[in-house]
Design a protein around this motif. Structure first.
Motif, PDB file in Angstrom:
ATOM      1  N   ARG A 165       0.964  -1.183   0.097  1.00 43.53           N
ATOM      2  CA  ARG A 165      -0.074   0.091   0.094  1.00 43.53           C
ATOM      3  C   ARG A 165       0.973   1.113   0.037  1.00 43.53           C
ATOM      4  N   GLY A 166       1.753   1.311  -0.878  1.00 44.22           N
ATOM      5  CA  GLY A 166       2.786   2.436  -0.837  1.00 44.22           C
ATOM      6  C   GLY A 166       3.749   2.930   0.138  1.00 44.22           C
ATOM      7  N   ARG A 167       3.869   1.810   1.065  1.00 45.53           N
ATOM      8  CA  ARG A 167       4.779   2.046   2.253  1.00 45.53           C
ATOM      9  C   ARG A 167       5.581   0.747   2.541  1.00 45.53           C
ATOM     10  N   TYR A 168       6.944   0.762   3.146  1.00 43.52           N
ATOM     11  CA  TYR A 168       7.485  -0.242   3.674  1.00 43.52           C
ATOM     12  C   TYR A 168       6.945  -0.684   4.820  1.00 43.52           C
ATOM     13  N   GLN A 169       6.931  -2.068   5.075  1.00 40.25           N
ATOM     14  CA  GLN A 169       6.379  -2.445   6.209  1.00 40.25           C
ATOM     15  C   GLN A 169       7.499  -3.445   6.865  1.00 40.25           C
ATOM     16  N   HIS A 170       7.532  -3.640   8.106  1.00 42.12           N
ATOM     17  CA  HIS A 170       8.452  -4.613   8.711  1.00 42.12           C
ATOM     18  C   HIS A 170       7.820  -5.659   9.682  1.00 42.12           C
TER      19      HIS A 170
END
Length: 173
Positions: A165-170
């Motif tokens: 969704r357009g973002r980095y996730q960790h």
């Protein structure tokens, strides 16, 4: 000055292409595809790819049609596909073209030249691939390429860098 919780120039969700929105919800592990040698090195951050096991293994990727990486991949026939970890956010942003890199993208980290192209020296999981002749074809707004995995290294597992969704996730697991 106003502080926004969202990007002030983003297109509202209801006005965005529904297929792109759906694809964004699928998410994917972020990789860095690199090719070339010396001053001819190029790279591109890619999260739309698939690895298929077999003998030999294969990788299919969706690349930007105007990218220098696509041109180099077609010219050299080889690339390195590196799985990026959580610590590689800046590297991913620079090779995605959304963050500047004074002096060039290849100055951010140390590199090792392989027979398939350059790879970040700190990378523990990566593959050397060879483009399958005639595999390049337009798919939507991207170019689909297929390559044979000639070499694969799997090192210690870092926390993966995931784009959704357009973002980095960790992810924690």
């Amino acid at each position: 000055m106003t502080i926004h919780t969202e990007h002030p120039f983003d297109t509202p969700d209801e006005d965005r292409d529904p297929v792109r929105r759906l694809r964004g919800r699928i998410g994917g592990a972020v990789s860095l595809w690199t090719s070339g040698e010396g001053i001819e090195r190029v790279g591109l951050t890619v999260s739309s790819y698939l690895v298929a096991t077999g003998d030999p293994g294969r990788v299919v990727g969706l690349l930007h049609p105007d990218s220098d990486l696509l041109d180099a991949l077609v010219e050299t026939g080889t690339a390195v596909v590196t799985l990026l970890g959580a610590r590689d956010e800046r590297l991913a942003d620079v090779f995605a073209g959304v963050m500047p890199a004074p002096g060039g993208a290849f100055r951010l980290v140390e590199w090792e030249q392989t027979e398939w192209g350059p790879r970040p020296s700190h990378a523990t999981s990566w593959m050397g691939v060879r483009l399958d002749p005639g595999s390049r074809r337009d798919v939507g707004w991207s170019v689909l390429v297929e390559a044979t995995i000639e070499h694969a290294e799997v090192g210690a597992e870092d926390a993966p860098l995931v784009h959704r969704r357009g973002r980095y996730q960790h992810p924690t697991a």
